[in-house]
Design an enzyme around this catalytic site. Structure first.
Site, PDB file in Angstrom:
ATOM      1  N   ASP A  98      41.732  38.982  20.624  1.00 15.44           N
ATOM      2  CA  ASP A  98      40.765  38.259  19.806  1.00 15.44           C
ATOM      3  C   ASP A  98      40.292  39.178  18.681  1.00 15.44           C
ATOM      4  O   ASP A  98      40.562  40.371  18.675  1.00 15.44           O
ATOM      5  CB  ASP A  98      39.607  37.723  20.639  1.00 15.44           C
ATOM      6  CG  ASP A  98      38.850  38.802  21.377  1.00 15.44           C
ATOM      7  OD1 ASP A  98      38.994  39.974  21.016  1.00 15.44           O
ATOM      8  OD2 ASP A  98      38.109  38.470  22.312  1.00 15.44           O
ATOM      9  N   ASP A 127      41.620  30.203  27.340  1.00 13.81           N
ATOM     10  CA  ASP A 127      41.279  31.473  27.983  1.00 13.81           C
ATOM     11  C   ASP A 127      39.832  31.404  28.431  1.00 13.81           C
ATOM     12  O   ASP A 127      39.035  30.650  27.863  1.00 13.81           O
ATOM     13  CB  ASP A 127      41.450  32.661  27.027  1.00 13.81           C
ATOM     14  CG  ASP A 127      40.221  32.851  26.141  1.00 13.81           C
ATOM     15  OD1 ASP A 127      39.395  33.736  26.455  1.00 13.81           O
ATOM     16  OD2 ASP A 127      40.047  32.090  25.164  1.00 13.81           O
ATOM     17  N   CYS A 145      46.806  26.397  49.169  1.00 17.77           N
ATOM     18  CA  CYS A 145      47.183  27.447  48.218  1.00 17.77           C
ATOM     19  C   CYS A 145      48.206  28.382  48.848  1.00 17.77           C
ATOM     20  O   CYS A 145      48.101  28.728  50.030  1.00 17.77           O
ATOM     21  CB  CYS A 145      45.948  28.231  47.797  1.00 17.77           C
ATOM     22  SG  CYS A 145      46.278  29.599  46.668  1.00 17.77           S
ATOM     23  N   CYS A 180      48.944  31.468  47.341  1.00 15.44           N
ATOM     24  CA  CYS A 180      48.798  32.765  46.684  1.00 15.44           C
ATOM     25  C   CYS A 180      48.917  33.898  47.709  1.00 15.44           C
ATOM     26  O   CYS A 180      48.813  33.669  48.918  1.00 15.44           O
ATOM     27  CB  CYS A 180      47.457  32.845  45.956  1.00 15.44           C
ATOM     28  SG  CYS A 180      46.020  33.170  47.008  1.00 15.44           S
ATOM     29  N   CYS A 190      45.867  33.921  50.166  1.00 17.36           N
ATOM     30  CA  CYS A 190      45.829  32.829  51.152  1.00 17.36           C
ATOM     31  C   CYS A 190      46.956  32.942  52.166  1.00 17.36           C
ATOM     32  O   CYS A 190      46.824  32.470  53.303  1.00 17.36           O
ATOM     33  CB  CYS A 190      45.883  31.477  50.445  1.00 17.36           C
ATOM     34  SG  CYS A 190      44.339  31.061  49.587  1.00 17.36           S
ATOM     35  N   HIS A 230      43.174  35.519  43.858  1.00 13.20           N
ATOM     36  CA  HIS A 230      43.225  34.108  44.248  1.00 13.20           C
ATOM     37  C   HIS A 230      42.861  33.199  43.080  1.00 13.20           C
ATOM     38  O   HIS A 230      43.568  32.214  42.799  1.00 13.20           O
ATOM     39  CB  HIS A 230      42.277  33.829  45.419  1.00 13.20           C
ATOM     40  CG  HIS A 230      42.082  32.359  45.656  1.00 13.20           C
ATOM     41  ND1 HIS A 230      42.984  31.601  46.354  1.00 13.20           N
ATOM     42  CD2 HIS A 230      41.102  31.505  45.229  1.00 13.20           C
ATOM     43  CE1 HIS A 230      42.574  30.332  46.369  1.00 13.20           C
ATOM     44  NE2 HIS A 230      41.433  30.250  45.696  1.00 13.20           N
TER      45      HIS A 230
END
Length: 377
Positions: free
Chosen positions: A90, A272, A310, A312, A315, A341
């Site tokens: 940015d 974002d 989930c 991930c 998890c 996560h």
């Protein structure tokens, strides 16, 4: 660089390419690594495993520490971070107006005090472009003024007119820097930023004029900074018809899962937000049934994963009870696992959005999940 391959109403399914990494599938969420790292002990190597496509870093913070010249000497931000995918930086404008101390805005730029030690810094369009060129990001953002919402009409008008003049200067300096023999990333792209507060006429005028300056993409800035959500959606709907259809559209600093679903519905391609990592560090975790606070007593003996739906790494391996214990014991691992996560959840959300668009089923997806993901478990 960017192609829209399918639409459902205003919602767009596309792909994007730049100097680093392969083809980015859009809509996309950019994972925020402000100072070259995801807060919470997550590295660039972890980002690949968490399905991140684009990483975002902050011009203002990296200019202060370690210094953009230092980053350039080290071969650029990609090399320093060990991240081989796309990076967006940015402009520093938002931080100048939100974090910096006393500041003076002139036509040339902004003089302000560093939030670290108070020393005086000047940043204008040319300085922002030079810093981002030294960082070697794939997408540089134009330097703009972000005003508070609400703000007086006359001031917002003057501000968005100045932001437009700054965009022309950014474009000229960006083109010059990309042509220099020692440029870190001569393929760096430039995105302009739409401003105008919550005034539709100013937003539309600013977007029409910005589109005349041939940028590689365009962002909607200055939202999610105090206005009601309905106002944000109204501004997106007003501006979107005037954004070039063949360029990426980026909604800066947004937001919740519901905000993203609604933003896609209104034609946005890039998002974002610090929210997934920031919330994770405080124990607020996102699931496909809504959000939960893992610190709550009811999870003390809960052997389920954070989200049974989930897959991930967290998890797959750890229980709610264990994660709650880590937070209560103030172990650093708690923040790392929670951030992992939440980032996986956001990147998976974008996958499911793209799948729904591919199948012509986005309206149904929005109907099922937009409200649900804003609820508490």
């Amino acid at each position: 660089m960017f192609e829209v391959i399918k639409q459902e109403g205003r919602a767009r399914r596309g792909h994007f390419s730049c100097a680093h990494g392969g083809q980015v599938q859009t809509p996309v969420f950019m994972n925020v690594g402000t100072q070259g790292a995801i807060k919470g002990g997550v590295s660039a190597l972890d980002l690949r495993d968490l399905k991140c496509q684009i990483e975002l870093s902050n011009t203002y913070h990296l200019h202060l520490r370690p210094g953009d010249e230092t980053v350039k000497t080290l071969g650029g931000l990609h090399k320093m971070m060990r991240w081989d995918g796309p990076i967006l930086t940015d402009s520093g404008g938002f931080q100048v107006f939100s974090l910096a101390g006393l500041r003076k805005i002139t036509e040339e730029g902004v003089t302000f005090a560093s939030h670290i030690d108070g020393h005086r810094i000047f940043m204008g369009p040319e300085e922002s472009m030079r810093i981002q060129s030294n960082l070697g990001s794939d997408i540089a953002m134009a330097f703009d003024e972000c005003v508070e919402n609400p703000a007086p009409y006359d001031y917002v008008k003057q501000s968005c007119e100045r932001t437009l003049r700054w965009l022309a200067r950014c474009k000229a300096e960006h083109d010059r820097l990309n042509a220099q023999p020692d440029c870190v990333n001569p393929g760096q792209l430039l995105f302009g930023i739409n401003q105008g507060g919550t005034y539709e006429d100013l937003r539309i005028w600013n977007m029409q004029e910005s589109a005349k300056i041939d940028c590689d993409g365009y962002a909607i800035g200055g939202l999610a900074v105090g206005e009601e959500t309905a106002v944000m959606y109204r501004i997106i709907e007003a501006v979107e018809p005037y954004m070039p259809a063949d360029k990426p559209r980026y909604l800066m600093g947004v937001g919740t899962p519901s905000n993203i679903i609604e933003g896609v519905w209104r034609g946005v391609d890039f998002f974002d937000c610090v929210m997934p990592a920031r919330n994770a560090r405080h124990g607020k975790l996102f699931t496909w049934s809504g959000s939960l606070n893992i610190k709550n007593e009811k999870y003390k003996l809960d052997e389920q994963p954070i989200d049974p739906a989930c897959s991930c790494p967290v998890c797959r391996n750890f229980s709610r009870a264990y994660l709650r214990h880590l937070f209560k014991a103030e172990e650093m691992l708690a923040m790392r696992l929670a951030v992992m996560h939440n980032l996986w959840f956001y990147n998976t959300l974008m996958e499911r959005i793209r799948d729904a668009l591919d199948g012509g089923e986005y309206a149904a997806f929005r109907s099922e999940y937009s409200a649900k993901l804003g609820e508490r478990v």
